[in-house]
Design an enzyme around this catalytic site. Structure first.
Site, mmCIF file in Angstrom:
data_model
loop_
_atom_site.group_PDB
_atom_site.id
_atom_site.type_symbol
_atom_site.label_atom_id
_atom_site.label_comp_id
_atom_site.label_asym_id
_atom_site.label_seq_id
_atom_site.Cartn_x
_atom_site.Cartn_y
_atom_site.Cartn_z
ATOM 1 C CG HIS A 1 2.530 -13.815 3.785
ATOM 2 N ND1 HIS A 1 1.658 -13.776 3.133
ATOM 3 C CD2 HIS A 1 2.941 -14.652 4.014
ATOM 4 C CE1 HIS A 1 1.463 -15.038 2.376
ATOM 5 N NE2 HIS A 1 2.921 -15.735 2.534
ATOM 6 C CG ASP B 1 -1.750 -13.600 0.572
ATOM 7 O OD1 ASP B 1 -2.574 -12.450 0.160
ATOM 8 O OD2 ASP B 1 -1.076 -13.469 0.245
ATOM 9 C CG HIS C 1 -2.749 -8.830 -0.646
ATOM 10 N ND1 HIS C 1 -3.317 -9.289 0.649
ATOM 11 C CD2 HIS C 1 -2.949 -7.786 -0.928
ATOM 12 C CE1 HIS C 1 -4.396 -8.133 1.093
ATOM 13 N NE2 HIS C 1 -4.042 -7.683 0.398
ATOM 14 C CG ASP D 1 2.974 -11.224 -0.261
ATOM 15 O OD1 ASP D 1 1.611 -9.803 -0.012
ATOM 16 O OD2 ASP D 1 2.521 -12.272 0.746
ATOM 17 C CG HIS E 1 2.609 -7.308 5.157
ATOM 18 N ND1 HIS E 1 1.385 -7.308 5.200
ATOM 19 C CD2 HIS E 1 2.169 -6.020 4.385
ATOM 20 C CE1 HIS E 1 0.349 -6.511 5.680
ATOM 21 N NE2 HIS E 1 1.686 -5.108 4.414
ATOM 22 C CG ASP F 1 -2.180 -13.439 4.442
ATOM 23 O OD1 ASP F 1 -3.339 -13.096 4.856
ATOM 24 O OD2 ASP F 1 -1.534 -12.588 3.604
ATOM 25 C CG ASP G 1 -4.759 -11.335 3.269
ATOM 26 O OD1 ASP G 1 -5.119 -12.186 2.166
ATOM 27 O OD2 ASP G 1 -4.279 -10.330 3.221
ATOM 28 C CD GLU H 1 -0.558 -10.218 7.665
ATOM 29 O OE1 GLU H 1 -0.275 -9.862 8.329
ATOM 30 O OE2 GLU H 1 1.029 -10.283 6.284
#
Length: 298
Positions: free
Chosen positions: A98, A121, A123, A125, A138, A225, A227, A270
């Site tokens: 990312h 996402d 997360h 980030d 990332h 992303d 994830d 990712e």
């Protein structure tokens, strides 16, 4: 005439698990070109930006991993994205970890006064060198894009910030570090955690996100992303977090974005085929791209 250009960014420098550099190849293998050729008048695959096989370097001062290399490679990506937009095509970037979003957003934001961002996402980030538990870049691209972080990264393209905090919507968050939580509150960044998605439903989350961004932006970048999805649906990611967005909810989100016509650039990141099961995650990415670009069942 609808034109789309694909840029592969096979970069794994922003984290420690090998394999995510093969993400663009896995997505191509899953049939991205064929899928999108049915939805656009012209699809041009520009191939991959060359990353090479550099050794891991940790910056002595900031303790950031591969800082100079990431700055160099994301600046190249920024210029390539800029060229694609100037050509009148929609830029679609395939990752890669990312950290590539630092470059994508640096290229896209040259063309908008008030760029919006949907950050799909698990997360936030939003780490900086000071708050990052790992030094992995990332986990920092959104912070960099709002102007926080190492100047080698924030000043790519010669200006900062690339995006205003109030023009960001994070969707699917379920793993936030302490510093990120503080920053979200301080900057007033809009976040829909899994709690909100469960409570409100994905339809409401997307309706609110689309309306919020339509009112304040002149273009919207989607940074997805894999994830963000639950690991049962997208197992081939470097930092999986249980309890994520489902495959069906993600299709609905992409379909609603297609109907809204607000998305002006996108990246899917990712995808790590080494951690995947029979290229499942890359296939999910391609299916979601189909929905984002207007594919319909009937």
């Amino acid at each position: 005439m609808r034109k789309l250009s694909i840029i592969g960014m096979p970069m794994d420098l922003g984290q420690m698990r090998r394999g995510v550099d093969m993400g663009p190849s896995a997505i191509r293998y899953a049939g991205v070109n064929e899928r999108l050729q049915m939805l656009f008048d012209e699809v041009i695959d520009l191939g991959d930006i060359s990353i090479g096989r550099p050794e891991v370097r940790i910056d002595k001062e900031s303790k950031l991993r591969n800082l100079e290399l990431i700055a160099e490679k994301t600046a190249i990506l920024a210029d390539k994205v800029d060229e694609v937009i100037q050509s009148g095509a929609f830029p679609l970037v395939l990752g890669g970890d990312h950290s590539i979003a630092i470059g994508t957003l640096a290229g896209v934001s040259r063309h908008y006064q008030n760029l919006g961002v949907i950050w799909y996402d698990a997360h936030g980030d939003l780490n900086t060198a000071e708050t990052s538990p790992s030094g992995n870049i990332h986990g920092m691209p959104l912070a960099v894009s709002i102007g926080l972080g190492h100047p080698l990264l924030t000043k790519i393209g010669g200006y900062q910030p690339k995006v205003k905090p109030e023009n960001i919507v994070i969707i699917g968050a379920r793993s936030l570090d302490e510093g990120e939580r503080a920053l979200i509150k301080e900057k007033g960044i809009r976040v829909y955690t899994m709690h909100e998605i469960d409570r409100l439903g994905m339809t409401k989350v997307m309706e609110e996100s689309i309306q919020y961004l339509q009112e304040r932006t002149d273009g919207v970048h989607l940074s997805l992303d894999l994830d963000g999805l639950d690991p049962t649906d997208a197992p081939g990611v470097g930092t999986p977090v249980n309890g994520g967005i489902s495959y069906r909810e993600s299709h609905l989100a992409m379909e609603m974005l297609a109907e809204s016509e607000i998305i002006t650039s996108a990246e899917f990141v990712e995808v790590n085929p080494i951690l995947d099961e029979k290229n499942k995650t890359a296939s999910v990415a391609v299916a979601l791209m189909g929905s984002l670009f207007g594919e319909k069942l009937l």
